[in-house]
Design a protein around this motif. Structure first.
Motif, PDB file in Angstrom:
ATOM      1  N   UNK A  29       0.970  -1.059   0.120  1.00 47.76           N
ATOM      2  CA  UNK A  29       0.197  -0.074   0.074  1.00 47.76           C
ATOM      3  C   UNK A  29       1.013   1.304  -0.118  1.00 47.76           C
ATOM      4  N   UNK A  30       1.993   1.385   0.744  1.00 42.88           N
ATOM      5  CA  UNK A  30       2.865   2.461   0.631  1.00 42.88           C
ATOM      6  C   UNK A  30       3.341   2.741  -0.555  1.00 42.88           C
ATOM      7  N   UNK A  31       3.776   1.341  -1.130  1.00 42.16           N
ATOM      8  CA  UNK A  31       4.488   1.498  -2.517  1.00 42.16           C
ATOM      9  C   UNK A  31       3.511   2.279  -3.543  1.00 42.16           C
ATOM     10  N   UNK A  32       2.222   1.811  -3.448  1.00 42.28           N
ATOM     11  CA  UNK A  32       1.175   2.625  -4.420  1.00 42.28           C
ATOM     12  C   UNK A  32       1.216   3.924  -4.015  1.00 42.28           C
ATOM     13  N   UNK A  33       1.100   4.323  -2.719  1.00 37.86           N
ATOM     14  CA  UNK A  33       0.967   5.686  -2.275  1.00 37.86           C
ATOM     15  C   UNK A  33       2.025   6.438  -2.960  1.00 37.86           C
ATOM     16  N   UNK A  34       3.310   5.659  -2.773  1.00 43.49           N
ATOM     17  CA  UNK A  34       4.477   6.488  -3.284  1.00 43.49           C
ATOM     18  C   UNK A  34       4.404   6.866  -4.920  1.00 43.49           C
ATOM     19  N   UNK A  35       3.747   5.685  -5.631  1.00 43.18           N
ATOM     20  CA  UNK A  35       3.686   5.673  -6.888  1.00 43.18           C
ATOM     21  C   UNK A  35       2.677   6.937  -7.370  1.00 43.18           C
ATOM     22  N   UNK A  36       1.657   7.079  -6.604  1.00 40.74           N
ATOM     23  CA  UNK A  36       0.679   8.056  -6.756  1.00 40.74           C
ATOM     24  C   UNK A  36       1.207   9.429  -6.505  1.00 40.74           C
ATOM     25  N   UNK A  37       1.942   9.594  -5.467  1.00 38.81           N
ATOM     26  CA  UNK A  37       2.603  10.952  -5.194  1.00 38.81           C
ATOM     27  C   UNK A  37       3.599  11.303  -6.144  1.00 38.81           C
ATOM     28  N   UNK A  38       4.430  10.412  -6.817  1.00 36.22           N
ATOM     29  CA  UNK A  38       5.287  10.838  -7.636  1.00 36.22           C
ATOM     30  C   UNK A  38       4.629  11.080  -8.950  1.00 36.22           C
ATOM     31  N   UNK A  39       3.338  10.525  -9.191  1.00 35.52           N
ATOM     32  CA  UNK A  39       2.811  10.691 -10.315  1.00 35.52           C
ATOM     33  C   UNK A  39       2.163  12.232 -10.345  1.00 35.52           C
ATOM     34  N   UNK A  40       1.565  12.480  -8.925  1.00 35.23           N
ATOM     35  CA  UNK A  40       1.116  14.003  -8.841  1.00 35.23           C
ATOM     36  C   UNK A  40       2.165  14.910  -8.727  1.00 35.23           C
ATOM     37  N   UNK A  41       3.519  14.572  -8.513  1.00 35.97           N
ATOM     38  CA  UNK A  41       4.551  15.432  -8.617  1.00 35.97           C
ATOM     39  C   UNK A  41       4.898  15.950 -10.165  1.00 35.97           C
ATOM     40  N   UNK A  42       4.774  14.652 -10.889  1.00 32.63           N
ATOM     41  CA  UNK A  42       5.168  14.884 -12.221  1.00 32.63           C
ATOM     42  C   UNK A  42       4.189  15.822 -12.968  1.00 32.63           C
ATOM     43  N   UNK A  43       2.774  15.623 -12.289  1.00 36.90           N
ATOM     44  CA  UNK A  43       1.825  16.605 -12.977  1.00 36.90           C
ATOM     45  C   UNK A  43       2.170  17.859 -12.396  1.00 36.90           C
ATOM     46  N   UNK A  44       2.766  18.143 -11.259  1.00 37.87           N
ATOM     47  CA  UNK A  44       2.949  19.513 -10.778  1.00 37.87           C
ATOM     48  C   UNK A  44       4.062  20.214 -11.558  1.00 37.87           C
ATOM     49  N   UNK A  45       5.179  19.525 -11.717  1.00 35.30           N
ATOM     50  CA  UNK A  45       6.151  20.082 -12.493  1.00 35.30           C
ATOM     51  C   UNK A  45       5.766  20.303 -14.092  1.00 35.30           C
ATOM     52  N   UNK A  46       5.056  19.467 -14.321  1.00 37.45           N
ATOM     53  CA  UNK A  46       4.561  19.794 -16.089  1.00 37.45           C
ATOM     54  C   UNK A  46       3.859  21.083 -15.952  1.00 37.45           C
ATOM     55  N   UNK A  47       2.956  21.416 -14.995  1.00 35.68           N
ATOM     56  CA  UNK A  47       2.119  22.491 -15.042  1.00 35.68           C
ATOM     57  C   UNK A  47       3.023  23.846 -14.708  1.00 35.68           C
TER      58      UNK A  47
END
Length: 158
Positions: free
Chosen positions: A23-41
């Motif tokens: 579950x923690x690994x899944x959360x990390x993946x989701x957070x990294x995806x969110x981080x990529x989206x913020x940097x793209x914005x």
């Protein structure tokens, strides 16, 4: 029967750890995806994302850790000819800016002078000549450039 119960309990405990880690690994993946989206914005709005990443890393460090890293980087860059300023000059400016007294800066300077060596520096006012004797004794005095002494000796008293 007790052995089997302990084995089942250990198996459930192990399974629980594995599932929690997944579950923690899944959360990390989701957070990294969110981080990529913020940097793209941010990039789409014209911000330099490399600079943003450097600043984020820098904000995670303490002031002493940053100063030490900059000092080492400056020394290496100067040695490689990548930095025009003498790293010692940069460090003295930082010491003065950080609130060290003139006497404390002079004391710190004296530790850097090799035997039979000297440094002439302006530290918050009058230039100082700092030197070390052959036996290692540190000395300091106000420095008056030789040309100034000659000019003053030729000048008529008023």
């Amino acid at each position: 029967m007790t052995d089997q119960l302990a084995h089942t309990s250990a198996r459930e405990e192990l399974k629980s750890y594995i599932e929690r880690i997944e579950r923690i690994v899944e959360e990390i993946v989701a957070l990294k995806d969110g981080q990529r989206v913020l940097f793209a914005e941010a990039k789409a709005k014209g911000y330099d994302t490399k600079a943003m990443r450097r600043i984020i890393k820098r904000r995670q460090k303490g002031p002493n850790e940053i100063a030490e890293a900059e000092s080492i980087d400056g020394t290496y860059m100067h040695a490689l000819g990548m930095q025009a300023d003498n790293p010692l000059h940069v460090q003295v400016a930082r010491l003065v800016r950080d609130g060290m007294s003139r006497d404390q800066v002079i004391e710190a300077f004296q530790l850097l002078i090799p035997r039979s060596g000297e440094i002439i520096a302006s530290v918050g006012g009058t230039p100082m000549r700092l030197w070390r004797t052959e036996d290692g004794k540190a000395c300091a005095e106000d420095y008056v450039p030789p040309l100034f002494e000659q000019f003053m000796s030729k000048r008529k008293p008023t």
